[in-house]
Scaffold this motif. Structure first.
Motif, mmCIF file in Angstrom:
data_model
loop_
_atom_site.group_PDB
_atom_site.id
_atom_site.type_symbol
_atom_site.label_atom_id
_atom_site.label_comp_id
_atom_site.label_asym_id
_atom_site.label_seq_id
_atom_site.Cartn_x
_atom_site.Cartn_y
_atom_site.Cartn_z
ATOM 1 N N ALA A 53 0.670 -1.172 0.025
ATOM 2 C CA ALA A 53 -0.125 0.016 0.061
ATOM 3 C C ALA A 53 1.023 1.214 -0.040
ATOM 4 O O ALA A 53 0.545 2.229 -0.599
ATOM 5 C CB ALA A 53 -0.782 0.224 1.420
ATOM 6 N N ASP A 54 2.013 1.113 0.737
ATOM 7 C CA ASP A 54 2.890 2.403 0.875
ATOM 8 C C ASP A 54 3.381 2.776 -0.602
ATOM 9 O O ASP A 54 3.398 4.024 -1.129
ATOM 10 C CB ASP A 54 4.103 2.214 1.877
ATOM 11 N N VAL A 55 3.973 1.780 -1.182
ATOM 12 C CA VAL A 55 4.555 1.987 -2.548
ATOM 13 C C VAL A 55 3.640 2.304 -3.701
ATOM 14 O O VAL A 55 3.840 3.308 -4.655
ATOM 15 C CB VAL A 55 5.502 1.064 -2.881
ATOM 16 N N LEU A 56 2.350 1.783 -3.627
ATOM 17 C CA LEU A 56 1.392 2.247 -4.446
ATOM 18 C C LEU A 56 0.882 3.696 -4.210
ATOM 19 O O LEU A 56 0.588 4.377 -5.300
ATOM 20 C CB LEU A 56 0.050 1.285 -4.403
ATOM 21 N N ARG A 57 0.790 4.114 -2.928
ATOM 22 C CA ARG A 57 0.499 5.320 -2.625
ATOM 23 C C ARG A 57 1.577 6.485 -3.362
ATOM 24 O O ARG A 57 0.940 7.635 -3.720
ATOM 25 C CB ARG A 57 0.412 5.513 -1.248
ATOM 26 N N VAL A 58 2.742 6.065 -3.154
ATOM 27 C CA VAL A 58 3.871 7.217 -3.708
ATOM 28 C C VAL A 58 3.570 7.417 -5.244
ATOM 29 O O VAL A 58 3.793 8.300 -5.660
ATOM 30 C CB VAL A 58 5.119 6.323 -3.670
ATOM 31 N N MET A 59 3.185 6.322 -5.910
ATOM 32 C CA MET A 59 2.730 6.543 -7.475
ATOM 33 C C MET A 59 1.150 6.928 -7.507
ATOM 34 O O MET A 59 0.769 6.628 -8.704
ATOM 35 C CB MET A 59 2.880 5.009 -7.923
ATOM 36 N N GLN A 60 0.741 7.471 -6.704
ATOM 37 C CA GLN A 60 -0.601 8.182 -6.785
ATOM 38 C C GLN A 60 -1.762 7.308 -6.921
ATOM 39 O O GLN A 60 -2.942 7.632 -7.014
ATOM 40 C CB GLN A 60 -0.601 9.117 -8.163
ATOM 41 N N HIS A 61 -1.554 6.053 -6.440
ATOM 42 C CA HIS A 61 -2.672 4.935 -6.509
ATOM 43 C C HIS A 61 -3.448 5.209 -5.088
ATOM 44 O O HIS A 61 -2.544 5.653 -4.072
ATOM 45 C CB HIS A 61 -2.373 3.607 -6.544
ATOM 46 N N GLU A 62 -4.596 4.655 -4.993
ATOM 47 C CA GLU A 62 -5.299 4.707 -3.717
ATOM 48 C C GLU A 62 -5.536 3.478 -3.039
ATOM 49 O O GLU A 62 -6.676 2.939 -3.345
ATOM 50 C CB GLU A 62 -6.610 5.586 -3.654
ATOM 51 N N PRO A 63 -4.777 2.927 -2.212
ATOM 52 C CA PRO A 63 -4.818 1.545 -1.742
ATOM 53 C C PRO A 63 -6.406 1.303 -1.236
ATOM 54 O O PRO A 63 -6.903 0.269 -1.314
ATOM 55 C CB PRO A 63 -3.714 1.468 -0.557
ATOM 56 N N GLN A 64 -6.762 2.306 -0.614
ATOM 57 C CA GLN A 64 -8.266 1.849 0.162
ATOM 58 C C GLN A 64 -9.298 1.827 -0.730
ATOM 59 O O GLN A 64 -10.084 0.932 -0.813
ATOM 60 C CB GLN A 64 -8.458 3.232 1.094
ATOM 61 N N LEU A 65 -9.262 2.521 -1.880
ATOM 62 C CA LEU A 65 -10.078 2.300 -3.050
ATOM 63 C C LEU A 65 -9.884 1.133 -3.956
ATOM 64 O O LEU A 65 -11.081 0.464 -3.953
ATOM 65 C CB LEU A 65 -10.159 3.575 -4.012
ATOM 66 N N MET A 66 -8.756 0.863 -4.121
ATOM 67 C CA MET A 66 -8.517 -0.310 -4.734
ATOM 68 C C MET A 66 -8.965 -1.379 -3.849
ATOM 69 O O MET A 66 -9.455 -2.491 -4.442
ATOM 70 C CB MET A 66 -6.986 -0.290 -4.815
ATOM 71 N N PHE A 67 -8.730 -1.571 -2.574
ATOM 72 C CA PHE A 67 -9.342 -2.548 -1.604
ATOM 73 C C PHE A 67 -10.615 -2.727 -1.819
ATOM 74 O O PHE A 67 -11.384 -3.824 -1.939
ATOM 75 C CB PHE A 67 -8.691 -2.274 -0.250
ATOM 76 N N GLU A 68 -11.343 -1.584 -1.627
ATOM 77 C CA GLU A 68 -12.644 -1.441 -1.461
ATOM 78 C C GLU A 68 -13.309 -2.080 -3.197
ATOM 79 O O GLU A 68 -14.483 -3.024 -3.151
ATOM 80 C CB GLU A 68 -13.345 -0.211 -1.637
ATOM 81 N N THR A 69 -12.683 -1.817 -4.234
ATOM 82 C CA THR A 69 -13.223 -2.385 -5.429
ATOM 83 C C THR A 69 -13.012 -3.781 -5.453
ATOM 84 O O THR A 69 -13.825 -4.534 -6.104
ATOM 85 C CB THR A 69 -12.249 -1.615 -6.696
ATOM 86 N N LEU A 70 -11.758 -4.310 -4.948
ATOM 87 C CA LEU A 70 -11.435 -5.725 -5.001
ATOM 88 C C LEU A 70 -12.563 -6.585 -4.304
ATOM 89 O O LEU A 70 -12.932 -7.598 -4.485
ATOM 90 C CB LEU A 70 -10.160 -6.017 -4.707
ATOM 91 N N LYS A 71 -12.744 -5.628 -2.950
ATOM 92 C CA LYS A 71 -13.751 -6.562 -2.010
ATOM 93 C C LYS A 71 -15.187 -6.542 -2.722
ATOM 94 O O LYS A 71 -15.965 -7.618 -2.660
ATOM 95 C CB LYS A 71 -13.767 -5.697 -0.833
ATOM 96 N N HIS A 72 -15.448 -5.491 -3.274
ATOM 97 C CA HIS A 72 -16.958 -5.642 -3.980
ATOM 98 C C HIS A 72 -16.834 -6.737 -5.025
ATOM 99 O O HIS A 72 -17.975 -7.384 -5.018
ATOM 100 C CB HIS A 72 -17.008 -4.179 -4.533
ATOM 101 N N ARG A 73 -15.882 -6.813 -5.984
ATOM 102 C CA ARG A 73 -15.900 -7.766 -7.143
ATOM 103 C C ARG A 73 -15.909 -9.268 -6.200
ATOM 104 O O ARG A 73 -16.426 -10.067 -6.740
ATOM 105 C CB ARG A 73 -14.554 -7.738 -7.707
ATOM 106 N N ALA A 74 -15.314 -9.455 -5.133
ATOM 107 C CA ALA A 74 -15.220 -10.676 -4.224
ATOM 108 C C ALA A 74 -16.643 -11.147 -3.832
ATOM 109 O O ALA A 74 -16.992 -12.247 -4.030
ATOM 110 C CB ALA A 74 -14.119 -10.554 -3.147
ATOM 111 N N LEU A 75 -17.323 -9.944 -3.397
ATOM 112 C CA LEU A 75 -18.690 -10.319 -2.950
ATOM 113 C C LEU A 75 -19.485 -10.696 -3.892
ATOM 114 O O LEU A 75 -20.274 -11.749 -4.154
ATOM 115 C CB LEU A 75 -19.123 -9.206 -2.121
ATOM 116 N N GLU A 76 -19.410 -10.120 -5.053
ATOM 117 C CA GLU A 76 -20.152 -10.317 -6.141
ATOM 118 C C GLU A 76 -19.911 -11.874 -7.007
ATOM 119 O O GLU A 76 -21.039 -12.599 -7.329
ATOM 120 C CB GLU A 76 -20.107 -9.375 -7.531
ATOM 121 N N PHE A 77 -18.559 -12.049 -6.744
ATOM 122 C CA PHE A 77 -18.251 -13.382 -7.322
ATOM 123 C C PHE A 77 -18.699 -14.599 -6.419
ATOM 124 O O PHE A 77 -19.390 -15.503 -6.756
ATOM 125 C CB PHE A 77 -16.798 -13.564 -7.477
ATOM 126 N N CYS A 78 -18.789 -14.466 -5.131
ATOM 127 C CA CYS A 78 -19.037 -15.386 -4.610
ATOM 128 C C CYS A 78 -20.420 -15.495 -4.131
ATOM 129 O O CYS A 78 -21.108 -16.739 -3.987
ATOM 130 C CB CYS A 78 -18.615 -15.070 -2.743
#
Length: 729
Positions: A627-652
């Protein structure tokens, strides 16, 4: 070569003559004859010498006594030993580096800190010893030569801006007025902050390109009673200094950096000479003097600075440059400047390979005492001839101060084997299928050359045979089984003759670009040594390959002009195989980037103590998480996690009955991935939660640790049954 001849006879039993015959319908081979290959480990295999191997032989092999003295050696257990107080270290004060690594990397449930490798181990005691050694060398030279002023060094923070490194230097150097040098606005801010706790007479040298904000900060520092000197690197900086100092009503202390004619011809000398990047020519210096005189500010000019390059190879070159600068110093005094300090810049070199050579960019032909003696003598000689009072001597020896104090530890996670396959595993039965007449003719030529003992001819025909078969494969007339048999056959022939490259590739849990950038960028060599198993003879040679996808992500040049490193076999040994890169405390941490988004290493700070293991860890910080290194490159780890979490719930929900439980499990796994370091998790890790916390941990503060209470601290830290307590940094 009877062994090879037997092998070729065995293979030939299934191959038809080169021309005029149809291919055999049944290509099944009879059992192969006994075949013995050449030694494949790349190191002479002498069982007697292997059994008689000793730590001292490893020390000689890796040249540790050369580059490591007086801080590193090999102990009787075959581990790297750290002598934190240099030559004054007593035997019970030595620190076993492997024990430090185990303490740092072992999971918390096993009594360790749970830090992931790679790992930087800092030894503040070594840092203190380096400062004291440099100060002592100049003090000794001054006393011996009857020099009538003193030495007062500064540390250029660009070498390593780590907060605790800089704070340690200010603290350790306070007794002899050791100061700091800054080359940018952030460096100036940290230097100002740290020197508020230092000696009031310590210099704050302001170098580098400057704008109005930089100069304002430097003048404010002087207002705060810091001993600040603004060094003019460009002539136009003077106008800004004059204008801003008048606005702030602060009288500045000014220095000038001179471009000397003396030039360091090595790699690190590109900033020296009259064509260098920084500094003023004699014409520009005279214009500065004239302008200050017109403004009634000539008394502000008090320091002359120069720098003829890092890693100055000889004291002869050093004395030449210092002598030239001393002449300029005397001339400035003659012109009316109130000169009092001669800043000789950096240049005190490090012997990275232990060769003590003046003809190398990675070695120097002198020690600290010789360096100091040459400087003092050169200044004194010129000043005495000119009947000028001796100036305060200042130096900016960053590399020599911090290089030894830290060690980068990394782990080999595997090694590629170049050993040829055994005869029985090659699949010789496939060689009789599909080969062209030209390929068969090449094979017969291999057989004939082998029987005649013609090695070069055999290799020539082998190479030609392989190329023909590869071409057939590309054209689709040869199957993959046949090509594999050809590859195995050719490898075995090459190895038997002794022409096969026997150097292995050791895969390291490391990024060269992040942790050893100078190797990649400027071919800087550092000593690299296994930190344990040095009581065993290394039986392999290897190059080091990192985790990145870049072809430059490898270390294939080593001290001593070697293209490979003696190493131990990984198979059959419990635990990891750890190597250390030494003398890398300067520049590497600040220069490292985020190639492939690998972040920096974990860090521990280790003090010598009188406890059972001889050390105490006073600070431990995990390296940056994903998360730290992603943040340095302007990514938002929290938003990334929420996106993946939502996809996981849909898939399951679409595929599983118990969707909530499965989605929660996937979410937890994803969360751990964001929190963990980017590097590979060691197979020896026995607790998952040892890697899921990215905060710093302490069991005591550096201020709390002292000789008086070291016994109680070590009881809780280095005892056999210690329990660790943590708090967030």
């Amino acid at each position: 070569m009877p062994a090879l001849a037997c092998f070729v006879d065995a293979a030939a039993a299934v191959l038809p003559p080169p021309s005029g015959y149809a291919l055999a319908g049944d290509s099944t081979l009879p059992p192969p004859l006994t075949f013995t290959t050449a030694t494949t480990d790349g190191v002479d295999d002498d069982s007697d010498s292997a059994s008689n191997w000793s730590p001292s032989l490893s020390s000689k092999l890796f040249k540790i006594d050369g580059w490591g003295f007086p801080y590193f050696g090999v102990n009787n257990a075959g581990d790297i030993a750290v002598m934190p107080h240099g030559a004054a270290t007593m035997s019970h004060q030595e620190i076993d580096l492997l024990k430090v690594v185990k303490k740092a990397s072992d999971p918390k449930c096993c009594g360790g800190l749970g830090l992931q490798l790679p790992l930087v181990v800092r030894f503040p005691d070594v840092l203190k010893n380096r400062l004291e050694s440099i100060q002592g060398a100049f003090d000794g030279a001054i006393q011996l030569q009857g020099y009538e002023s003193h030495y007062q060094g500064v540390y250029p923070v660009k070498c390593n801006q780590d907060r605790f490194v800089v704070e340690d230097i200010v603290e350790f150097g306070s007794g002899f007025r050791f100061g700091l040098e800054a080359g940018s606005k952030p460096e100036l801010l940290l230097a100002m902050s740290c020197l508020c706790k230092g000696n009031r007479e310590a210099f704050l040298i302001c170098n580098g390109f400057k704008d109005s904000e930089y100069i304002s900060l430097a003048l404010v520092a002087r207002k705060l009673a810091l001993n600040t000197v603004i060094v003019l690197e460009q002539e136009e900086e003077l106008d800004m200094v004059v204008e801003i100092s008048n606005k702030l009503c602060i009288r500045p202390v000014i220095g000038v950096r001179a471009k000397l004619r003396t030039k360091h011809s090595g790699h690190f000398g590109s900033t020296s000479g009259d064509k260098g990047k920084f500094g003023l020519t004699t014409i520009q210096i005279l214009r500065v003097v004239k302008k200050l005189e017109q403004l009634d500010m000539l008394d502000c000019l008090q320091l002359l600075h120069f720098h003829i390059g890092s890693q100055i190879p000889t004291t002869e070159l050093l004395a030449d440059g210092v002598g030239e600068a001393a002449q300029i110093y005397c001339e400035l005094l003659r012109l009316g400047a109130q000169m009092r300090v001669l800043d000789i810049g950096g240049g005190l070199g490090i012997d990275y390979d232990g060769s003590k050579s003046g003809d190398s960019d990675i070695s120097v032909a002198y020690g600290i005492e010789e360096y100091a003696a040459a400087v003092v003598h050169a200044v004194k000689y010129v000043c005495d001839r000119r009947n000028v009072n001796h100036p305060v001597i200042c130096s900016e020896s960053g590399r020599a101060i911090v290089s030894h104090h830290s060690v980068l530890i990394f782990e080999a996670i595997g090694a590629s084997s170049n050993k040829a396959p055994s005869l029985s595993s090659i699949g010789l039965q496939y060689l009789g299928e599909g080969l062209s007449e030209e390929a068969l003719a090449d094979y017969q030529n291999i057989s004939a050359a082998t029987l005649r003992g013609e090695h070069e001819a055999c290799l020539l025909y082998t190479d030609q045979f392989k190329k023909r078969c590869v071409e057939q494969f590309k054209q689709g007339t040869l199957g993959i089984e046949q090509l594999a048999a050809v590859d195995g056959l050719c490898d075995l022939i090459t190895e038997t003759i002794g022409a096969k490259d026997l150097v292995k590739k050791y895969h390291m849990n490391l990024s060269v670009f992040t942790s050893i950038p100078d190797f990649w960028s400027i071919d800087q060599l550092f000593p690299i040594v296994p930190i344990h198993r040095l009581d065993e003879k290394p039986t392999a040679r290897g190059i080091l390959s990192d985790l990145t996808c870049d072809s430059d992500g490898k270390i294939d040049k080593f001290i001593g002009g070697e293209s490979s490193l003696p190493l131990h076999e990984l198979e059959g040994h419990g635990g990891g195989y750890y190597l250390g890169m030494f003398l890398g405390g300067a520049y590497e941490e600040a220069l490292g980037g985020l190639h492939n988004l690998f972040g920096g290493p974990s860090v521990v700070r280790v003090l010598q103590s009188d406890g059972p293991h001889g050390f105490a860890v006073t600070r431990a910080v995990s390296g940056p998480s994903c998360a730290d290194v992603l943040r340095v490159m302007q990514h938002e780890p929290q938003l990334m996690f929420e996106t993946l979490k939502h996809r996981a719930l849909e898939f399951c929900e679409q595929h599983d009955d118990d969707s909530v439980v499965n989605a929660a499990g996937l979410a937890n796994s994803l969360a751990r991935s964001f929190d963990n370091m980017p590097y590979l998790v060691s197979s020896t890790t026995c607790c998952l939660n040892a890697l899921t916390n990215n905060d710093g941990f302490y069991y005591c503060s550096g201020d709390d640790f002292s000789a008086a209470d070291s016994a109680s601290v070590v009881t809780s830290v280095a005892g056999e049954d210690e329990h660790w307590n943590y708090c967030c940094a």
